[in-house]
Enzyme design. Structure first.
Site, short mmCIF file in Angstrom:
data_model
loop_
_atom_site.label_atom_id
_atom_site.label_comp_id
_atom_site.label_asym_id
_atom_site.label_seq_id
_atom_site.Cartn_x
_atom_site.Cartn_y
_atom_site.Cartn_z
NE ARG A 8 -28.73 3.06 -10.03
CZ ARG A 8 -28.59 4.38 -10.05
NH1 ARG A 8 -27.49 4.93 -10.53
NH2 ARG A 8 -29.55 5.16 -9.59
CB SER A 10 -31.67 5.41 -13.44
OG SER A 10 -30.39 5.14 -14.00
CE LYS A 83 -19.90 9.98 -12.33
NZ LYS A 83 -20.66 9.75 -11.12
CG ASP A 84 -21.17 5.62 -9.90
OD1 ASP A 84 -20.77 6.72 -9.45
OD2 ASP A 84 -22.14 5.51 -10.67
CB THR A 126 -23.25 19.47 -7.45
OG1 THR A 126 -22.50 18.27 -7.77
CG2 THR A 126 -22.56 20.17 -6.30
CB SER A 128 -20.14 15.50 -7.13
OG SER A 128 -18.74 15.56 -7.13
NE ARG A 130 -15.42 15.09 -9.49
CZ ARG A 130 -15.92 15.80 -10.50
NH1 ARG A 130 -15.25 16.83 -10.97
NH2 ARG A 130 -17.09 15.49 -11.04
NE ARG A 131 -19.99 16.58 -11.51
CZ ARG A 131 -20.73 15.52 -11.70
NH1 ARG A 131 -21.78 15.29 -10.93
NH2 ARG A 131 -20.47 14.67 -12.68
NE ARG A 148 -29.71 10.24 -3.91
CZ ARG A 148 -30.28 9.06 -3.65
NH1 ARG A 148 -30.75 8.80 -2.43
NH2 ARG A 148 -30.39 8.15 -4.59
N GLY A 149 -31.20 12.51 -7.37
CA GLY A 149 -32.21 12.21 -8.36
C GLY A 149 -31.64 12.01 -9.75
CG ASN A 150 -34.49 11.17 -12.85
OD1 ASN A 150 -34.64 12.39 -12.82
ND2 ASN A 150 -35.51 10.32 -12.90
CB VAL A 151 -30.68 13.60 -16.16
CG1 VAL A 151 -30.59 14.87 -17.02
CG2 VAL A 151 -29.32 12.91 -16.10
CB THR A 153 -34.97 14.58 -10.30
OG1 THR A 153 -35.97 13.58 -10.56
CG2 THR A 153 -35.16 15.14 -8.91
NE ARG A 154 -28.56 14.16 -9.60
CZ ARG A 154 -27.43 13.80 -9.01
NH1 ARG A 154 -26.35 14.56 -9.12
NH2 ARG A 154 -27.36 12.68 -8.32
CB CYS A 241 -17.22 8.46 -5.58
SG CYS A 241 -18.53 7.50 -4.83
#
Length: 306
Positions: A8, A10, A83-84, A126, A128, A130-131, A148-151, A153-154, A241
């Site tokens: 990807r 990213s 994990k994906d 988050t 997730s 799970r989180r 959502r988004g990249n690091v 963005t978050r 996931c």
């Protein structure tokens, strides 16, 4: 010899793939093989669809486009965050190597407060479930919303109404940004996602053995055993996931110990199971825990039943 590594586009995906590319080149050089690895950027539906991925992620939204590119000979190998990946491995694609794992923990990122210091009603972001469920289990007085988004963005959400965001420590570490974490959750407090912190390298089974064996040499036996056990839990529970299912395995010598947790979405009920067994029988240990969780009602928790 030149290899094309599909990834990807990213920043995190390119960083992870670049790390693997350098490791492959070094392993090849140690064998006297002149090999270079170039990155090929593949666009996935998850990169262009800005809607929530909770449903899409169950079908491997970040994986399918990459695998299609591999099978279409647009690249020679792939790197994923393990994990994906859906738990069923396609017969036409080989999971050639699982390199040594990074930090498995989840990271709380705030403007200074730890999880215990956040005010009641604080907003946590988050992507997730799970989180989200485990944050609410730790602090039921907090509010959790999907992001959502990249690091970047978050983390930017901390200046846009959010009091905290939760990210994988492994991603922050690989980007050289672990200092952005205010607190790292112990795996016992917030059990990681199956496969979290691990990468997978996929190739076609009929790949040229000269370079394919170099790729396979990056495999770490302990990491592979751990993720096999963790993903076996998911397989038995028939969970993707998007489900609030967590599992973390460690290997000490020949012994593997696995802790799995299923939490309802409200974080009010949780089932925990721990078991140990031979690392060589990692899948069996994971399946055993998965069936035990099913027998205790994990299906109802995953469905959100209070």
């Amino acid at each position: 010899m030149k290899l094309r590594l599909g990834t990807r586009a990213s920043e995190l995906a390119r960083t992870q793939s670049g790390m693997v590319a350098r490791d492959i080149e070094a392993a090849a050089a140690a064998r006297g093989i002149d090999l270079t690895v170039e990155l090929v950027h593949i666009t996935t539906e998850g990169d262009v669809n800005r809607a929530s991925l909770v449903g899409l992620s169950q079908t491997g939204v970040f994986v399918n486009a990459l695998r299609d590119a591999l099978l279409a000979d647009e690249c020679d190998l792939l790197v994923h965050s393990l994990k994906d990946i859906p738990v069923e491995q396609p017969a036409e694609i080989e999971l050639a190597a699982v390199p040594p794992r990074e930090d498995v923990r989840d990271a709380l990122c705030t403007l200074g407060a730890g999880i215990d210091d956040l005010p009641a009603g604080a907003l946590v972001g988050t992507g997730s479930p799970r989180r989200a469920a485990q944050v609410l289990a730790l602090r039921p007085d907090l509010r959790v919303e999907g992001i959502r988004g990249n690091v970047d963005t978050r983390l930017g959400k901390l200046h846009d109404g959010f009091d905290a965001v939760v990210l994988a420590a492994a991603g922050l570490s690989r980007l050289g940004r672990l200092d952005d974490a205010t607190e790292l959750f112990a795996p016992e407090a917030m059990v990681p996602a199956p496969g979290q912190g691990a990468l997978s390298i996929e190739i076609r089974p009929d790949a040229d053995p000269e370079w394919a064996d170099v790729v396979r040499s990056l495999d770490d036996a302990d990491t592979r055993a751990a993720v096999i056990a963790e993903r076996a839990v998911l397989q038995v529970l028939e969970a993707g996931c998007a489900a609030p299912v967590a599992a973390h395995a460690t290997v000490d010598g020949a012994t593997l110990t696995l802790h799995a947790r299923v939490v309802n979405t409200a974080g009010t009920l949780a089932l925990n199971e721990t078991a140990s067994g031979p690392a060589a029988q990692a899948a069996s240990v994971g399946r055993r825990i998965g069936h035990t969780l099913l027998g205790r009602g994990a299906g109802r928790l995953m469905g959100g039943t209070p």
